[in-house]
Write an enzyme that holds these catalytic residues in place. Structure first.
Site, mmCIF file in Angstrom:
data_model
loop_
_atom_site.group_PDB
_atom_site.id
_atom_site.type_symbol
_atom_site.label_atom_id
_atom_site.label_comp_id
_atom_site.label_asym_id
_atom_site.label_seq_id
_atom_site.Cartn_x
_atom_site.Cartn_y
_atom_site.Cartn_z
ATOM 1 N N THR A 59 -9.868 -35.322 -8.746
ATOM 2 C CA THR A 59 -9.956 -35.091 -10.189
ATOM 3 C C THR A 59 -9.750 -33.616 -10.538
ATOM 4 O OG1 THR A 59 -11.536 -35.072 -12.032
ATOM 5 C CG2 THR A 59 -12.479 -34.977 -9.851
ATOM 6 N N ASP A 60 -9.280 -33.366 -11.746
ATOM 7 C CA ASP A 60 -9.137 -31.976 -12.210
ATOM 8 C C ASP A 60 -10.487 -31.284 -12.389
ATOM 9 O OD1 ASP A 60 -10.018 -33.262 -14.526
ATOM 10 O OD2 ASP A 60 -8.371 -32.586 -15.797
ATOM 11 N N GLU A 61 -11.580 -32.080 -12.420
ATOM 12 C CA GLU A 61 -12.902 -31.470 -12.647
ATOM 13 C C GLU A 61 -13.311 -30.553 -11.510
ATOM 14 O OE1 GLU A 61 -16.033 -33.694 -14.368
ATOM 15 O OE2 GLU A 61 -14.687 -34.916 -15.552
ATOM 16 N N TYR A 80 -21.218 -34.418 -10.205
ATOM 17 C CA TYR A 80 -20.047 -35.286 -9.924
ATOM 18 C C TYR A 80 -18.892 -34.464 -9.370
ATOM 19 C CZ TYR A 80 -15.558 -37.508 -11.004
ATOM 20 O OH TYR A 80 -14.258 -37.970 -10.936
ATOM 21 N N LYS A 131 -17.000 -34.523 -5.665
ATOM 22 C CA LYS A 131 -15.555 -34.771 -5.499
ATOM 23 C C LYS A 131 -14.912 -33.587 -4.764
ATOM 24 C CE LYS A 131 -13.282 -37.742 -6.756
ATOM 25 N NZ LYS A 131 -12.912 -39.058 -6.178
HETATM 26 P P1 NAD Z 1 -14.906 -46.430 -11.738
HETATM 27 O O1 NAD Z 1 -16.319 -45.976 -11.758
HETATM 28 O O2 NAD Z 1 -14.393 -47.273 -12.866
HETATM 29 O O3 NAD Z 1 -14.615 -47.232 -10.384
HETATM 30 C C1 NAD Z 1 -15.136 -46.838 -9.143
HETATM 31 C C2 NAD Z 1 -15.100 -48.043 -8.200
HETATM 32 O O4 NAD Z 1 -15.578 -47.616 -6.911
HETATM 33 C C3 NAD Z 1 -16.007 -49.193 -8.654
HETATM 34 O O5 NAD Z 1 -15.294 -50.411 -8.573
HETATM 35 C C4 NAD Z 1 -17.162 -49.171 -7.647
HETATM 36 O O6 NAD Z 1 -17.728 -50.440 -7.405
HETATM 37 C C5 NAD Z 1 -16.463 -48.605 -6.414
HETATM 38 N N1 NAD Z 1 -17.393 -47.953 -5.482
HETATM 39 C C6 NAD Z 1 -18.320 -46.989 -5.770
HETATM 40 N N2 NAD Z 1 -18.998 -46.652 -4.651
HETATM 41 C C7 NAD Z 1 -18.473 -47.389 -3.642
HETATM 42 C C8 NAD Z 1 -18.738 -47.472 -2.246
HETATM 43 N N3 NAD Z 1 -19.711 -46.738 -1.663
HETATM 44 N N4 NAD Z 1 -17.999 -48.320 -1.483
HETATM 45 C C9 NAD Z 1 -17.019 -49.081 -2.066
HETATM 46 N N5 NAD Z 1 -16.743 -49.066 -3.378
HETATM 47 C C10 NAD Z 1 -17.465 -48.222 -4.159
HETATM 48 O O7 NAD Z 1 -14.045 -45.096 -11.574
HETATM 49 P P2 NAD Z 1 -12.554 -44.770 -12.063
HETATM 50 O O8 NAD Z 1 -12.613 -44.098 -13.372
HETATM 51 O O9 NAD Z 1 -11.699 -45.971 -11.868
HETATM 52 O O10 NAD Z 1 -12.171 -43.647 -10.981
HETATM 53 C C11 NAD Z 1 -11.552 -44.007 -9.747
HETATM 54 C C12 NAD Z 1 -11.270 -42.743 -8.952
HETATM 55 O O11 NAD Z 1 -10.414 -41.890 -9.702
HETATM 56 C C13 NAD Z 1 -12.517 -41.926 -8.628
HETATM 57 O O12 NAD Z 1 -12.370 -41.402 -7.338
HETATM 58 C C14 NAD Z 1 -12.506 -40.812 -9.670
HETATM 59 O O13 NAD Z 1 -13.142 -39.660 -9.193
HETATM 60 C C15 NAD Z 1 -11.008 -40.601 -9.843
HETATM 61 N N6 NAD Z 1 -10.559 -40.075 -11.158
HETATM 62 C C16 NAD Z 1 -10.939 -40.689 -12.321
HETATM 63 C C17 NAD Z 1 -10.434 -40.213 -13.558
HETATM 64 C C18 NAD Z 1 -10.792 -40.871 -14.868
HETATM 65 O O14 NAD Z 1 -10.410 -40.349 -15.928
HETATM 66 N N7 NAD Z 1 -11.469 -42.002 -14.889
HETATM 67 C C19 NAD Z 1 -9.566 -39.112 -13.568
HETATM 68 C C20 NAD Z 1 -9.229 -38.496 -12.353
HETATM 69 C C21 NAD Z 1 -9.716 -39.011 -11.150
HETATM 70 O O1 DAU Z 2 -11.022 -35.085 -15.945
HETATM 71 C C1 DAU Z 2 -11.104 -36.222 -15.137
HETATM 72 C C2 DAU Z 2 -12.482 -36.846 -15.292
HETATM 73 O O2 DAU Z 2 -12.509 -37.454 -16.580
HETATM 74 C C3 DAU Z 2 -12.791 -37.861 -14.207
HETATM 75 O O3 DAU Z 2 -12.855 -37.213 -12.966
HETATM 76 C C4 DAU Z 2 -14.126 -38.566 -14.492
HETATM 77 O O4 DAU Z 2 -14.329 -39.592 -13.532
HETATM 78 C C5 DAU Z 2 -14.069 -39.173 -15.877
HETATM 79 O O5 DAU Z 2 -15.324 -39.753 -16.188
HETATM 80 C C6 DAU Z 2 -13.706 -38.129 -16.917
HETATM 81 O O6 DAU Z 2 -14.779 -37.157 -17.073
HETATM 82 P P1 DAU Z 2 -15.253 -36.630 -18.529
HETATM 83 O O7 DAU Z 2 -16.633 -36.146 -18.396
HETATM 84 O O8 DAU Z 2 -14.229 -35.740 -19.104
HETATM 85 O O9 DAU Z 2 -15.167 -38.048 -19.323
HETATM 86 P P2 DAU Z 2 -16.150 -38.704 -20.423
HETATM 87 O O10 DAU Z 2 -15.427 -39.890 -20.952
HETATM 88 O O11 DAU Z 2 -17.529 -38.883 -19.916
HETATM 89 O O12 DAU Z 2 -16.192 -37.576 -21.554
HETATM 90 C C7 DAU Z 2 -15.007 -37.112 -22.178
HETATM 91 C C8 DAU Z 2 -15.413 -36.074 -23.231
HETATM 92 O O13 DAU Z 2 -16.128 -36.733 -24.282
HETATM 93 C C9 DAU Z 2 -16.357 -35.022 -22.672
HETATM 94 O O14 DAU Z 2 -16.035 -33.759 -23.240
HETATM 95 C C10 DAU Z 2 -17.728 -35.457 -23.139
HETATM 96 C C11 DAU Z 2 -17.443 -36.188 -24.447
HETATM 97 N N1 DAU Z 2 -18.371 -37.314 -24.744
HETATM 98 C C12 DAU Z 2 -18.562 -38.253 -23.791
HETATM 99 C C13 DAU Z 2 -19.414 -39.322 -24.021
HETATM 100 C C14 DAU Z 2 -19.650 -40.361 -22.954
HETATM 101 C C15 DAU Z 2 -18.980 -37.396 -25.992
HETATM 102 O O15 DAU Z 2 -18.782 -36.537 -26.870
HETATM 103 N N2 DAU Z 2 -19.820 -38.460 -26.228
HETATM 104 C C16 DAU Z 2 -20.070 -39.412 -25.284
HETATM 105 O O16 DAU Z 2 -20.874 -40.351 -25.548
#
Ligand code: NAD
Ligand code: DAU
Length: 344
Positions: free
Chosen positions: A129-131, A157, A161
């Site tokens: 992730t970019d985080e 988090y 990562k």
């Molecule tokens: P998500 O929480 O929707 O899905 C995560 C999945 O991993 C779930 O199905 C969960 O059951 C499974 N999991 C968790 N722990 C596990 C374990 N110990 N063994 C097996 N399975 C397990 O997350 P997402 O948003 O789909 O993110 C997927 C990946 O992409 C993550 O690695 C996250 O860091 C990365 N990512 C997410 C975003 C985003 O915007 N959502 C952006 C960049 C990177």
């Molecule tokens: O940048 C990639 C990341 O993006 C991934 O690695 C993470 O898995 C994914 O959860 C996401 O992280 P963020 O923290 O950016 O996503 P979130 O949807 O939680 O929040 C997006 C923005 O919105 C953040 O600035 C916080 C704000 N927010 C979030 C929630 C849940 C609110 O203002 N209100 C809310 O209730």
């Protein structure tokens, strides 16, 4: 590639990725290993049930014995399993370090034992992730995260990562482990767990509820449609150079306030639906990705992320799939595994 192991394939990006690969690589078999934590939902992949090229295994990436048995004839791994929500990591970091760090290291060790090495023909993709890069200042629009930006993770988090990225780097450096790492910006699209801002806000509004906007709402995220991310992941899995990191992003920076106003406009709601709430502790101000490397070296381009149309179609998906998110919000989706696989 003949047999791909996807970890975390029942989550948001994982389920979109499994479906994307099934559609675009008709010769490939996929095993989906997922522990079905709260964010894993097999209903996300209901349409693949009975498909002979697809198999689901319920299990944990920390379970080395299970990994050893699954990896026998696998020649590629896409590792997405993780704890993924920043707010949860602030409440309790334990599950994040277990899944994201111990889980990743256990998977790396198992893959090495199964013959993953440069020259073996096997490939490993670590989805990060970019985080991990921390936060950029709002007033410096010229600054973007590149692949050589120092790691400065700010939330538990992000720290977990970043640690997992370093586990992959160490395996590559020490053992010539055949891995690439991707770091993507915020995703949006279908099947996202409604704790993340877009599905939370859209489903609240569909229920006539307000949306909780953190702090001053000026934090900026770079939004990418999940299918563009999946396309990039498949590209790096197949063509990425081992040892390289690839940033993935949409050049689509929006403040949370701008995002919220657009969602309200799409849904025909006024600003009284915004409920300002206390800010997230340590809230990163701005993420912005420079993705020129993957574009230049591997030819990837986002094609599904243009706003406002991509956001409109995502809002429509949640409006059309009320049963899906109502079952998630009520917790009913967690009985699905038992009903589907309990007697098998
Ligand atoms: P998500 O929480 O929707 O899905 C995560 C999945 O991993 C779930 O199905 C969960 O059951 C499974 N999991 C968790 N722990 C596990 C374990 N110990 N063994 C097996 N399975 C397990 O997350 P997402 O948003 O789909 O993110 C997927 C990946 O992409 C993550 O690695 C996250 O860091 C990365 N990512 C997410 C975003 C985003 O915007 N959502 C952006 C960049 C990177
Ligand atoms: O940048 C990639 C990341 O993006 C991934 O690695 C993470 O898995 C994914 O959860 C996401 O992280 P963020 O923290 O950016 O996503 P979130 O949807 O939680 O929040 C997006 C923005 O919105 C953040 O600035 C916080 C704000 N927010 C979030 C929630 C849940 C609110 O203002 N209100 C809310 O209730």
């Amino acid at each position: 590639m003949k047999h791909l192991l996807v970890t975390g394939g029942a989550g948001f990006i994982g389920s979109n990725f499994v479906r994307f690969v099934m559609r675009h690589r008709p010769g490939l078999r996929i095993t989906n290993l997922d522990a079905l934590t709260y964010s894993g939902n097999l209903e996300n992949l209901r349409d693949l049930e009975g498909e002979p090229r697809y198999r689901f295994v319920k299990g944990d990436i920390c379970d080395r014995t299970l990994l050893d048995s699954l990896l026998k004839d696998v020649d590629a791994v896409a590792h997405l399993a993780a704890e993924s929500h920043v707010d949860r990591s602030i409440i309790d970091s334990g599950p994040f370090f277990r899944a994201n760090v111990i889980g990743t290291q256990t998977l790396l060790d198992a893959c090495r034992a199964a013959g993953f090495a440069e020259g073996s023909g096997k490939r490993f993709l670590h989805v990060s992730t970019d985080e991990v890069y921390g936060s950029l200042p709002l007033e410096r629009k010229d600054l973007l995260f590149t692949e050589v930006t120092p790691i400065q993770a700010n939330s538990p988090y992000a720290a977990s990562k970043a640690a997992s990225d370093l586990c992959v780097r160490a395996a590559q450096h020490t053992f010539h482990f055949p891995a690439c790492v991707t770091r993507c910006s915020n995703n949006f699209g279908a099947y996202q767990f409604p704790e993340k801002v877009i599905p939370l806000f859209v489903t609240n509004l569909l229920d006539g509820k307000q949306v909780p906007l953190y702090g001053d709402g000026l934090n900026v995220r770079d939004w990418l449609h999940v299918e563009d991310h999946c396309d990039a992941l498949l590209t790096v899995l197949e063509k990425g150079r081992f040892g390289e990191v690839y940033n993935i992003g949409g050049n689509n920076e929006r403040s949370n306030l701008e995002l919220t106003h657009l969602i309200l406009q799409i849904m025909g709601k006024d600003h009284s639906f915004i409920r300002p709430v206390q800010d997230r502790p340590g809230h990163d101000r701005r993420y912005a990705i420079d993705s020129s490397k993957i574009r230049r070296d591997l030819g990837w381009e986002p094609t599904r992320s243009a706003w406002p149309s991509a956001l409109e179609s995502t809002v429509k998906w949640y409006a059309d799939n009320r049963a899906w998110w109502e079952r998630v919000k009520s917790g009913e989706y967690q009985t699905y595994y038992q009903r589907q696989y309990g007697a098998r």
